[in-house]
Design a protein around this motif. Structure first.
Motif, PDB file in Angstrom:
ATOM      1  N   PHE A  19       0.829  -1.202   0.000  1.00  0.00           N
ATOM      2  CA  PHE A  19       0.000   0.000   0.000  1.00  0.00           C
ATOM      3  C   PHE A  19       0.866   1.256   0.000  1.00  0.00           C
ATOM      4  CE2 PHE A  19      -1.987   3.504   2.205  1.00  0.00           C
ATOM      5  CZ  PHE A  19      -3.205   3.615   1.562  1.00  0.00           C
ATOM      6  N   ASN A  20       1.829   1.295   0.897  1.00  0.00           N
ATOM      7  CA  ASN A  20       2.661   2.494   1.014  1.00  0.00           C
ATOM      8  C   ASN A  20       3.499   2.748  -0.240  1.00  0.00           C
ATOM      9  OD1 ASN A  20       1.796   3.387   3.575  1.00  0.00           O
ATOM     10  ND2 ASN A  20       3.030   1.819   4.547  1.00  0.00           N
ATOM     11  N   ARG A  21       3.960   1.681  -0.882  1.00  0.00           N
ATOM     12  CA  ARG A  21       4.744   1.834  -2.115  1.00  0.00           C
ATOM     13  C   ARG A  21       3.871   2.386  -3.241  1.00  0.00           C
ATOM     14  NH1 ARG A  21       5.440  -1.987  -6.069  1.00  0.00           N
ATOM     15  NH2 ARG A  21       4.929  -3.637  -4.604  1.00  0.00           N
ATOM     16  N   TYR A  22       2.695   1.813  -3.428  1.00  0.00           N
ATOM     17  CA  TYR A  22       1.813   2.287  -4.496  1.00  0.00           C
ATOM     18  C   TYR A  22       1.344   3.721  -4.239  1.00  0.00           C
ATOM     19  CZ  TYR A  22       1.481  -2.002  -7.211  1.00  0.00           C
ATOM     20  OH  TYR A  22       1.764  -3.071  -8.024  1.00  0.00           O
ATOM     21  N   ARG A  23       1.048   4.022  -2.995  1.00  0.00           N
ATOM     22  CA  ARG A  23       0.608   5.385  -2.693  1.00  0.00           C
ATOM     23  C   ARG A  23       1.730   6.374  -2.957  1.00  0.00           C
ATOM     24  NH1 ARG A  23       0.393   9.426   0.865  1.00  0.00           N
ATOM     25  NH2 ARG A  23       1.712   8.413   2.404  1.00  0.00           N
ATOM     26  N   ALA A  24       2.956   6.039  -2.549  1.00  0.00           N
ATOM     27  CA  ALA A  24       4.103   6.920  -2.775  1.00  0.00           C
ATOM     28  C   ALA A  24       4.347   7.098  -4.274  1.00  0.00           C
ATOM     29  CB  ALA A  24       5.348   6.361  -2.097  1.00  0.00           C
ATOM     30  N   GLU A  25       4.288   5.999  -5.030  1.00  0.00           N
ATOM     31  CA  GLU A  25       4.498   6.088  -6.477  1.00  0.00           C
ATOM     32  C   GLU A  25       3.423   6.923  -7.160  1.00  0.00           C
ATOM     33  OE1 GLU A  25       4.816   2.035  -7.810  1.00  0.00           O
ATOM     34  OE2 GLU A  25       6.795   1.775  -6.890  1.00  0.00           O
TER      35      GLU A  25
END
Length: 79
Positions: A19-25
């Motif tokens: 979740f955090n990776r996709y949100r950051a990207e």
């Protein structure tokens, strides 16, 4: 007769990182993501912190907004 293969349980803990990776990207804030998905900001924060894993509907909406596939998003739970 074949013996059933053991099916390991998914490890849902990595969903926090996914979740955090996709949100950051995506560059989306929690408020922007809440607006785009209709998912409450509190729910998104809980997924981000790992206190809630979400349900299938939640992840389907997130995948659509981020243009991602569920296969890619959920691969980490089987590693």
């Amino acid at each position: 007769m074949q013996t059933p293969r053991f099916q390991p349980e998914p490890n849902l803990a990595p969903l926090r990182e996914v979740f955090n990776r996709y949100r950051a990207e995506s560059g989306m804030t929690f408020d922007e993501l809440a607006e785009a998905t209709g998912i409450s900001r509190r729910t998104l924060l809980n997924i981000s912190s790992g206190t809630y894993h979400g349900d299938l509907s939640t992840w389907l909406v997130l995948a659509r907004v981020w243009g991602a596939s569920l296969d890619d998003m959920f691969a980490a739970v089987w590693e």
